[in-house]
Design a protein around this motif. Sequence first.
Motif, PDB file in Angstrom:
ATOM      1  N   MET A   1      -5.761  -6.363 -25.824  1.00 22.44           N
ATOM      2  CA  MET A   1      -5.300  -7.716 -26.162  1.00 22.44           C
ATOM      3  C   MET A   1      -4.625  -7.788 -27.533  1.00 22.44           C
ATOM      4  SD  MET A   1      -6.331  -9.306 -23.477  1.00 22.44           S
ATOM      5  CE  MET A   1      -7.486  -9.001 -22.155  1.00 22.44           C
ATOM      6  N   LYS A   2      -4.641  -6.711 -28.296  1.00 22.17           N
ATOM      7  CA  LYS A   2      -4.144  -6.717 -29.665  1.00 22.17           C
ATOM      8  C   LYS A   2      -2.721  -7.244 -29.748  1.00 22.17           C
ATOM      9  CE  LYS A   2      -4.230  -5.567 -34.086  1.00 22.17           C
ATOM     10  NZ  LYS A   2      -5.015  -6.379 -35.051  1.00 22.17           N
ATOM     11  N   ASP A   3      -2.542  -8.331 -30.509  1.00 28.99           N
ATOM     12  CA  ASP A   3      -1.244  -8.945 -30.795  1.00 28.99           C
ATOM     13  C   ASP A   3      -0.564  -9.565 -29.587  1.00 28.99           C
ATOM     14  OD1 ASP A   3      -1.398  -8.340 -33.506  1.00 28.99           O
ATOM     15  OD2 ASP A   3      -0.544  -6.341 -33.203  1.00 28.99           O
ATOM     16  N   LYS A   4      -1.216  -9.642 -28.450  1.00 30.31           N
ATOM     17  CA  LYS A   4      -0.631 -10.334 -27.305  1.00 30.31           C
ATOM     18  C   LYS A   4      -0.723 -11.836 -27.522  1.00 30.31           C
ATOM     19  CE  LYS A   4      -1.422  -6.756 -23.821  1.00 30.31           C
ATOM     20  NZ  LYS A   4      -0.001  -6.481 -23.638  1.00 30.31           N
TER      21      LYS A   4
ATOM     22  N   ALA B   1      -1.412 -15.400 -26.062  1.00 31.76           N
ATOM     23  CA  ALA B   1      -2.153 -15.981 -24.949  1.00 31.76           C
ATOM     24  C   ALA B   1      -2.074 -17.499 -25.004  1.00 31.76           C
ATOM     25  CB  ALA B   1      -3.619 -15.537 -24.997  1.00 31.76           C
TER      26      ALA B   1
ATOM     27  N   LEU C   1     -10.559 -14.253 -26.293  1.00 36.13           N
ATOM     28  CA  LEU C   1      -9.271 -13.550 -26.405  1.00 36.13           C
ATOM     29  C   LEU C   1      -8.917 -13.286 -27.866  1.00 36.13           C
ATOM     30  CD1 LEU C   1      -7.165 -15.373 -23.668  1.00 36.13           C
ATOM     31  CD2 LEU C   1      -7.990 -13.013 -23.621  1.00 36.13           C
TER      32      LEU C   1
ATOM     33  N   ALA D   1      -5.921 -11.088 -29.607  1.00 32.67           N
ATOM     34  CA  ALA D   1      -4.783 -11.873 -29.140  1.00 32.67           C
ATOM     35  C   ALA D   1      -4.482 -13.018 -30.100  1.00 32.67           C
ATOM     36  CB  ALA D   1      -5.067 -12.424 -27.747  1.00 32.67           C
ATOM     37  N   ARG D   2      -3.244 -13.459 -30.080  1.00 34.79           N
ATOM     38  CA  ARG D   2      -2.842 -14.662 -30.814  1.00 34.79           C
ATOM     39  C   ARG D   2      -2.842 -15.808 -29.812  1.00 34.79           C
ATOM     40  NH1 ARG D   2       2.723 -13.458 -33.031  1.00 34.79           N
ATOM     41  NH2 ARG D   2       2.841 -11.948 -31.332  1.00 34.79           N
ATOM     42  N   VAL D   3      -3.709 -16.780 -30.031  1.00 33.32           N
ATOM     43  CA  VAL D   3      -4.036 -17.739 -28.980  1.00 33.32           C
ATOM     44  C   VAL D   3      -3.464 -19.125 -29.263  1.00 33.32           C
ATOM     45  CG1 VAL D   3      -5.908 -18.808 -27.675  1.00 33.32           C
ATOM     46  CG2 VAL D   3      -6.169 -16.474 -28.543  1.00 33.32           C
TER      47      VAL D   3
ATOM     48  N   ASP E   1       2.370 -13.495 -23.199  1.00 30.30           N
ATOM     49  CA  ASP E   1       1.923 -12.339 -22.416  1.00 30.30           C
ATOM     50  C   ASP E   1       0.815 -12.696 -21.431  1.00 30.30           C
ATOM     51  OD1 ASP E   1       3.401 -10.206 -23.990  1.00 30.30           O
ATOM     52  OD2 ASP E   1       2.179 -11.068 -25.587  1.00 30.30           O
ATOM     53  N   LEU E   2      -0.035 -13.644 -21.825  1.00 27.54           N
ATOM     54  CA  LEU E   2      -1.218 -13.985 -21.052  1.00 27.54           C
ATOM     55  C   LEU E   2      -1.276 -15.497 -20.868  1.00 27.54           C
ATOM     56  CD1 LEU E   2      -3.774 -11.894 -23.175  1.00 27.54           C
ATOM     57  CD2 LEU E   2      -2.499 -11.090 -21.169  1.00 27.54           C
TER      58      LEU E   2
ATOM     59  N   SER F   1      -7.149  -8.001 -18.534  1.00 29.19           N
ATOM     60  CA  SER F   1      -7.097  -6.690 -19.180  1.00 29.19           C
ATOM     61  C   SER F   1      -6.450  -5.640 -18.287  1.00 29.19           C
ATOM     62  CB  SER F   1      -8.522  -6.236 -19.529  1.00 29.19           C
ATOM     63  OG  SER F   1      -9.223  -5.840 -18.352  1.00 29.19           O
TER      64      SER F   1
END
Length: 263
Positions: free
Chosen positions: A1-4, A6, A23, A28-30, A83-84, A232
């Motif tokens: 999830m790194k830097d994705k 969401a 997340l 992740a960046r949420v 991304d998510l 994931s």
Amino acid sequence: MKDKVALVTGSSSGIGREVAGALAAQGARVAVVASSERAKAEAVVNEIEAAGGIARPFVADISSANGATALVREVEAELGPIDLLVNSAGVYFPTPAGEVTEDAFDRMVAINLKGSFFTLNAVAPGMKARSAGRIVNIASVAGIAPNPEYSLYAATKAGIIALTRAIALELAPYGINVNAIAPGNTETPINADIRTAPEFAAQRARIDAITPSRRLFTPPAEIAAAIVFLLSDAARGMYGSVMVVDEGKSVGAPLRKFSMPTA
């Protein structure tokens, strides 16, 4: 999830709030989204940032196509390509036959089904262009094993399951995974009265009677953990799957004995 990046709709409370935090904890960046009050989204963002995560608050009415599309554009402008996507926004209330207004019908369908579709519709072009993406729609065990007096809620969640399966077929060739999760009774603010108020004792007894695990309400953190799994790489081979987390309710459905009303 790194830097994705969401996007989690309905993330100012309940399951969506847990997903946003989970997340962010994975790197992740949420985008945290509230339906009307920005302060609610900001409160979740503050919690995430205090734990070392990255999040930004947003407000959107996804019950309209324009609202859903504008949200996606705003998130992409601030955080980057999505991304998510977790479609977690939803409402839950009884709709007994003969007592439902058109306004109640429109609200339930607009938020639970229309909102999920048009948010997905807005992120799909970018994911297709990048040949990558993960989408999880929040269905419900009610879409599989419905309850009396909640027919409209069940219909919207059955629609989410059908939407998930159909869109998964469409987007799989682009490397985009679309799956759904079907929670049962979950410990969230939306059902606080059912879980605690004396006047709902009979309803709790009914839930107890149809819950094989004897745990009447699943902690939202467990639902969030299942959603993180579906987002994931471990779920890379899953397309159009519906993961049921319902304390065994749907499995035990054929064994139930309901007291039916007499004529």
